[in-house]
Design a protein around this motif. Sequence first.
Motif, mmCIF file in Angstrom:
data_model
loop_
_atom_site.group_PDB
_atom_site.id
_atom_site.type_symbol
_atom_site.label_atom_id
_atom_site.label_comp_id
_atom_site.label_asym_id
_atom_site.label_seq_id
_atom_site.Cartn_x
_atom_site.Cartn_y
_atom_site.Cartn_z
ATOM 1 N N LEU A 70 53.738 64.630 19.565
ATOM 2 C CA LEU A 70 55.072 65.074 19.148
ATOM 3 C C LEU A 70 56.157 64.353 19.951
ATOM 4 C CD1 LEU A 70 54.501 68.933 18.727
ATOM 5 C CD2 LEU A 70 54.091 67.087 17.083
ATOM 6 N N PHE A 71 56.273 64.636 21.232
ATOM 7 C CA PHE A 71 57.377 64.099 22.026
ATOM 8 C C PHE A 71 57.336 62.577 22.138
ATOM 9 C CE2 PHE A 71 57.535 68.522 23.351
ATOM 10 C CZ PHE A 71 58.903 68.748 23.458
ATOM 11 N N ASP A 72 56.150 61.982 22.264
ATOM 12 C CA ASP A 72 56.071 60.525 22.404
ATOM 13 C C ASP A 72 56.279 59.790 21.086
ATOM 14 O OD1 ASP A 72 55.542 60.986 25.053
ATOM 15 O OD2 ASP A 72 53.449 60.312 25.000
ATOM 16 N N ARG A 73 56.140 60.482 19.978
ATOM 17 C CA ARG A 73 56.236 59.847 18.658
ATOM 18 C C ARG A 73 57.586 60.057 17.984
ATOM 19 N NH1 ARG A 73 52.412 62.102 14.584
ATOM 20 N NH2 ARG A 73 53.376 60.474 13.309
ATOM 21 N N LEU A 74 58.238 61.157 18.301
ATOM 22 C CA LEU A 74 59.382 61.583 17.495
ATOM 23 C C LEU A 74 60.658 61.574 18.323
ATOM 24 C CD1 LEU A 74 57.582 64.548 15.714
ATOM 25 C CD2 LEU A 74 58.142 62.315 14.723
ATOM 26 N N PRO A 75 61.802 61.344 17.672
ATOM 27 C CA PRO A 75 63.067 61.225 18.401
ATOM 28 C C PRO A 75 63.626 62.574 18.822
ATOM 29 C CG PRO A 75 63.441 60.962 16.045
ATOM 30 C CD PRO A 75 61.951 61.035 16.229
ATOM 31 N N THR B 236 65.286 71.643 19.276
ATOM 32 C CA THR B 236 65.059 70.224 19.017
ATOM 33 C C THR B 236 64.174 69.662 20.124
ATOM 34 O OG1 THR B 236 66.987 69.471 20.272
ATOM 35 C CG2 THR B 236 67.324 69.992 17.927
ATOM 36 N N LEU B 237 63.496 68.567 19.834
ATOM 37 C CA LEU B 237 62.670 67.936 20.861
ATOM 38 C C LEU B 237 63.536 67.448 22.017
ATOM 39 C CD1 LEU B 237 59.943 65.945 18.911
ATOM 40 C CD2 LEU B 237 59.883 68.291 19.759
ATOM 41 N N GLY B 238 64.746 66.996 21.719
ATOM 42 C CA GLY B 238 65.633 66.526 22.777
ATOM 43 C C GLY B 238 66.016 67.618 23.755
ATOM 44 N N ALA B 239 66.214 68.836 23.237
ATOM 45 C CA ALA B 239 66.573 69.952 24.118
ATOM 46 C C ALA B 239 65.416 70.340 25.028
ATOM 47 C CB ALA B 239 67.016 71.149 23.291
ATOM 48 N N ARG C 243 62.643 68.226 25.814
ATOM 49 C CA ARG C 243 61.971 67.099 26.469
ATOM 50 C C ARG C 243 62.114 67.109 28.000
ATOM 51 N NH1 ARG C 243 60.268 62.558 23.979
ATOM 52 N NH2 ARG C 243 61.661 62.909 22.181
ATOM 53 N N PRO C 244 63.302 67.389 28.558
ATOM 54 C CA PRO C 244 63.418 67.373 30.023
ATOM 55 C C PRO C 244 62.557 68.414 30.724
ATOM 56 C CG PRO C 244 65.585 67.279 28.985
ATOM 57 C CD PRO C 244 64.607 67.615 27.914
ATOM 58 N N LYS C 245 62.082 69.409 29.992
ATOM 59 C CA LYS C 245 61.317 70.502 30.598
ATOM 60 C C LYS C 245 59.818 70.225 30.660
ATOM 61 C CE LYS C 245 64.694 73.507 28.334
ATOM 62 N NZ LYS C 245 64.885 74.522 27.269
ATOM 63 N N LEU C 246 59.357 69.143 30.034
ATOM 64 C CA LEU C 246 57.926 68.876 29.980
ATOM 65 C C LEU C 246 57.264 68.848 31.361
ATOM 66 C CD1 LEU C 246 57.687 66.255 27.099
ATOM 67 C CD2 LEU C 246 56.418 68.405 27.213
ATOM 68 N N PRO C 247 57.845 68.156 32.369
ATOM 69 C CA PRO C 247 57.212 68.185 33.699
ATOM 70 C C PRO C 247 57.097 69.590 34.276
ATOM 71 C CG PRO C 247 58.812 66.402 33.559
ATOM 72 C CD PRO C 247 59.006 67.236 32.341
ATOM 73 N N GLU C 248 58.107 70.410 34.032
ATOM 74 C CA GLU C 248 58.078 71.804 34.512
ATOM 75 C C GLU C 248 56.938 72.570 33.837
ATOM 76 O OE1 GLU C 248 60.663 75.865 33.839
ATOM 77 O OE2 GLU C 248 61.727 73.939 33.790
ATOM 78 N N TRP C 249 56.779 72.390 32.523
ATOM 79 C CA TRP C 249 55.705 73.079 31.806
ATOM 80 C C TRP C 249 54.348 72.679 32.364
ATOM 81 C CZ3 TRP C 249 57.491 71.891 26.077
ATOM 82 C CH2 TRP C 249 58.753 72.487 25.878
ATOM 83 N N ARG C 250 54.156 71.376 32.594
ATOM 84 C CA ARG C 250 52.874 70.910 33.144
ATOM 85 C C ARG C 250 52.615 71.530 34.521
ATOM 86 N NH1 ARG C 250 49.726 67.112 31.050
ATOM 87 N NH2 ARG C 250 50.539 65.836 29.335
ATOM 88 N N ALA C 251 53.649 71.553 35.346
ATOM 89 C CA ALA C 251 53.485 72.040 36.709
ATOM 90 C C ALA C 251 53.139 73.522 36.758
ATOM 91 C CB ALA C 251 54.746 71.764 37.517
#
Length: 217
Positions: free
Chosen positions: A182-187, A201-204, A206-214
């Motif tokens: 999703l995030f790597d493929r779509l704008p 939206t994915l843009g809203a 996207r910045p949270k992905l590292p937090e989710w992983r952690a």
Amino acid sequence: MAYSGDVTTGGAADVRELDDLTITKVSVGPMDNNAYLLRCRSTGEQVLIDAANEAPRLLELIGDAGLSSVVTTHEHMDHWVALEEVVATTGARSLVHGADAEGLPIPSEHLADGDTVRVGDRELEVIHLVGHTPGSIALLYRDPNGIPHLFTGDSLFPGGVGNTHEDPAAFASLIDDVQTKLFDRLPDETWFYPGHGADSTLGAERPKLPEWRARGW
């Protein structure tokens, strides 16, 4: 009024008019599930994403135009309580990823990653996202005249991925699939429609992905 995606159980549906497709979002009880009715504006053909509950309400929404297919995003019961009645009444095909097919109450045709589901002249791409369930899917509509539209079931919400029940392997699978497929493929402007609650939206997100992983959920 402009589409917001903010709906409440028992409240009015919200309708989004695209050039070629109409998206109607409704919330049904008792678990605030979202159901999405997609209609091709040139042919009138309709597809329902998640016959979650309140079959009479969904059938009223479908109306006399009929229904070609019901796509179930995953096997959890709150997403298919109305499936049997909607299919029996409309004659629609029931579609689900093969890995979740045994969890549904009726025999259903199997979908796989990369398949397409037709909505009249338009089509949805099936994206397999493993983790919330083995057969969870998202459905992607690439609007030729606008932004992408993504129906994520319970795999992606504003604020995080779906519940993986504290299973580290399931979480790793889901966060990896959500990021790569999703995030790597779509704008950033991709608008997504989850199985419960508000859109985003994915843009809203996207910045949270590292937090989710952690945090691991």
